[in-house]
Design an enzyme around this catalytic site. Sequence first.
Site, PDB file in Angstrom:
ATOM      1  N   ASP A  14       0.826  -1.211   0.000  1.00  0.00           N
ATOM      2  CA  ASP A  14       0.000   0.000   0.000  1.00  0.00           C
ATOM      3  C   ASP A  14       0.858   1.259   0.000  1.00  0.00           C
ATOM      4  O   ASP A  14       0.477   2.265  -0.606  1.00  0.00           O
ATOM      5  CB  ASP A  14      -1.015  -0.010   1.152  1.00  0.00           C
ATOM      6  CG  ASP A  14      -0.383  -0.294   2.504  1.00  0.00           C
ATOM      7  OD1 ASP A  14       0.586  -1.078   2.570  1.00  0.00           O
ATOM      8  OD2 ASP A  14      -0.866   0.266   3.505  1.00  0.00           O
ATOM      9  N   ASP A  15       2.048   1.198   0.618  1.00  0.00           N
ATOM     10  CA  ASP A  15       2.987   2.323   0.484  1.00  0.00           C
ATOM     11  C   ASP A  15       3.325   2.548  -0.993  1.00  0.00           C
ATOM     12  O   ASP A  15       3.458   3.691  -1.436  1.00  0.00           O
ATOM     13  CB  ASP A  15       4.311   2.036   1.194  1.00  0.00           C
ATOM     14  CG  ASP A  15       4.151   1.742   2.662  1.00  0.00           C
ATOM     15  OD1 ASP A  15       4.372   2.625   3.493  1.00  0.00           O
ATOM     16  OD2 ASP A  15       3.791   0.582   2.982  1.00  0.00           O
ATOM     17  N   THR A 125       3.676   7.025   6.368  1.00  0.00           N
ATOM     18  CA  THR A 125       2.837   5.837   6.123  1.00  0.00           C
ATOM     19  C   THR A 125       3.498   4.584   6.701  1.00  0.00           C
ATOM     20  O   THR A 125       3.194   3.466   6.286  1.00  0.00           O
ATOM     21  CB  THR A 125       2.555   5.640   4.620  1.00  0.00           C
ATOM     22  OG1 THR A 125       3.792   5.387   3.943  1.00  0.00           O
ATOM     23  CG2 THR A 125       1.862   6.846   4.010  1.00  0.00           C
ATOM     24  N   ASN A 159      -5.440  -3.747  13.853  1.00  0.00           N
ATOM     25  CA  ASN A 159      -5.041  -4.888  13.017  1.00  0.00           C
ATOM     26  C   ASN A 159      -3.838  -5.628  13.618  1.00  0.00           C
ATOM     27  O   ASN A 159      -3.805  -6.842  13.662  1.00  0.00           O
ATOM     28  CB  ASN A 159      -4.806  -4.487  11.546  1.00  0.00           C
ATOM     29  CG  ASN A 159      -3.740  -3.421  11.357  1.00  0.00           C
ATOM     30  OD1 ASN A 159      -3.057  -3.002  12.294  1.00  0.00           O
ATOM     31  ND2 ASN A 159      -3.595  -2.957  10.125  1.00  0.00           N
ATOM     32  N   GLU A 165      -3.209  -0.391  15.652  1.00  0.00           N
ATOM     33  CA  GLU A 165      -2.828  -0.490  14.237  1.00  0.00           C
ATOM     34  C   GLU A 165      -1.313  -0.700  14.142  1.00  0.00           C
ATOM     35  O   GLU A 165      -0.557  -0.222  14.984  1.00  0.00           O
ATOM     36  CB  GLU A 165      -3.286   0.795  13.527  1.00  0.00           C
ATOM     37  CG  GLU A 165      -2.978   0.854  12.039  1.00  0.00           C
ATOM     38  CD  GLU A 165      -1.572   1.323  11.741  1.00  0.00           C
ATOM     39  OE1 GLU A 165      -1.036   0.938  10.684  1.00  0.00           O
ATOM     40  OE2 GLU A 165      -0.987   2.039  12.586  1.00  0.00           O
ATOM     41  N   PHE A 166      -0.863  -1.347  13.085  1.00  0.00           N
ATOM     42  CA  PHE A 166       0.532  -1.786  12.951  1.00  0.00           C
ATOM     43  C   PHE A 166       1.556  -0.648  13.098  1.00  0.00           C
ATOM     44  O   PHE A 166       2.537  -0.788  13.843  1.00  0.00           O
ATOM     45  CB  PHE A 166       0.721  -2.490  11.598  1.00  0.00           C
ATOM     46  CG  PHE A 166       2.157  -2.890  11.327  1.00  0.00           C
ATOM     47  CD1 PHE A 166       2.679  -4.067  11.854  1.00  0.00           C
ATOM     48  CD2 PHE A 166       2.983  -2.090  10.560  1.00  0.00           C
ATOM     49  CE1 PHE A 166       3.999  -4.430  11.615  1.00  0.00           C
ATOM     50  CE2 PHE A 166       4.307  -2.444  10.314  1.00  0.00           C
ATOM     51  CZ  PHE A 166       4.819  -3.620  10.849  1.00  0.00           C
ATOM     52  N   ASN A 167       1.387   0.459  12.372  1.00  0.00           N
ATOM     53  CA  ASN A 167       2.405   1.516  12.403  1.00  0.00           C
ATOM     54  C   ASN A 167       2.577   2.080  13.805  1.00  0.00           C
ATOM     55  O   ASN A 167       3.700   2.358  14.236  1.00  0.00           O
ATOM     56  CB  ASN A 167       2.026   2.666  11.458  1.00  0.00           C
ATOM     57  CG  ASN A 167       2.114   2.272  10.000  1.00  0.00           C
ATOM     58  OD1 ASN A 167       2.784   1.306   9.653  1.00  0.00           O
ATOM     59  ND2 ASN A 167       1.420   3.021   9.144  1.00  0.00           N
ATOM     60  N   HIS A 240      -4.297   0.941   2.435  1.00  0.00           N
ATOM     61  CA  HIS A 240      -4.299   1.986   3.468  1.00  0.00           C
ATOM     62  C   HIS A 240      -3.592   3.281   3.058  1.00  0.00           C
ATOM     63  O   HIS A 240      -4.165   4.374   3.157  1.00  0.00           O
ATOM     64  CB  HIS A 240      -3.591   1.478   4.733  1.00  0.00           C
ATOM     65  CG  HIS A 240      -4.045   0.138   5.204  1.00  0.00           C
ATOM     66  ND1 HIS A 240      -5.158  -0.033   5.982  1.00  0.00           N
ATOM     67  CD2 HIS A 240      -3.534  -1.109   5.007  1.00  0.00           C
ATOM     68  CE1 HIS A 240      -5.309  -1.318   6.267  1.00  0.00           C
ATOM     69  NE2 HIS A 240      -4.341  -1.991   5.676  1.00  0.00           N
ATOM     70  N   ASP A 241      -2.326   3.153   2.674  1.00  0.00           N
ATOM     71  CA  ASP A 241      -1.451   4.327   2.656  1.00  0.00           C
ATOM     72  C   ASP A 241      -1.812   5.422   1.651  1.00  0.00           C
ATOM     73  O   ASP A 241      -1.662   6.611   1.966  1.00  0.00           O
ATOM     74  CB  ASP A 241       0.002   3.885   2.460  1.00  0.00           C
ATOM     75  CG  ASP A 241       0.519   3.100   3.659  1.00  0.00           C
ATOM     76  OD1 ASP A 241      -0.132   3.142   4.723  1.00  0.00           O
ATOM     77  OD2 ASP A 241       1.562   2.435   3.520  1.00  0.00           O
TER      78      ASP A 241
HETATM   79 CA   LIG Z   1       3.133   1.546   5.286  1.00  0.00          CA
END
Ligand SMILES: [Ca+2]
Length: 316
Positions: A14-15, A125, A159, A165-167, A240-241
């Site tokens: 997604d990035d 991101t 997630n 969320e992951f980040n 997402h990004d």
């Molecule tokens: Ca990312």
Amino acid sequence: MPKDIIIDCDPGHDDAVALLLAVGNPAVNLIGVTTVGGNQSLDKVTYNARAVLEAAGARDVPVHAGCARPLVRTGQVAAAIHGESGLDGVDLPRPTRPLGEQHAVTWLIDAIMAREPKSVTLVPTGPLTNIALAVRLAPEIVDRVREVVLMGGAVHTGNSSPVAEFNIKTDPEAAHIVFNEAWPITMVGLDLTHQALCTAEVEARIAAQGTALSRRVCDMMDFFRQAYRSNRVFADPPVHDPCAVAYVIDPGIMTTRRCPVDIELAGALTTGMTVADLRAPEPAADACATQVALRLDVDAFWDMVVDAIAQAGARS
Ligand SMILES: [Ca+2]
């Protein structure tokens, strides 16, 4: 005038689409890309960022590598979602432009301070490690940045954990630093990005462009879809990004809600949660610097992304 943006990323399928949207849309000017360990190791995501820009014909965009691991915690890559390379499923051209020699954190500071005040928008991101270090090293960037529009966090879901969320979960201390500065932050989190599903219909529109780039995007999305089907309860992958880049291009593409947001650092079950306080009526802009994105105009978003891939594909 296009808006100057810097994407701080960890490609990542997604990035990669976020980079393509920035390259292919005339409303933003991608002045540089910085990378951070996240979805995969720093070396892998940095190579991926350069290869994506090469594939998009954006060889003029500098790339600088940043932090390999989070400030405090041990990093955990997302190989189940993005593969061993960080960008599995696609064959990208070898980058021709050398990697920038300067560390991403000092490059970010220099790039912001060298430009007009309030002209640069930061679009993180990935984990917020680079941005947090930059603001600690040079707090003066807070007033110089136009705004921070980040993909990360969530108000009502998670997630990486049920509520995180992951980040943000990857480097919650960095997120804590970034969210507690006075700059305007738009948090484009999972509440919104889970609406940005790359359906078969969307992918068919990209495939119909018939360029080398469009074929590569479809390869990426095929892998991403399978990864989400295998690991999550999704039939189509949430991309997402690029949602964060889309907000910079046209804020009207999403509904946002202004509210205080802080980061949980000490939860037994909730570490990395973006705790959004929605109890009070929406505060005024001068009383609250953070807002969360909630609803996406899905059709307008994909029109924007499909068009950018066509623009980038035509020039690459
Ligand atoms: Ca990312």
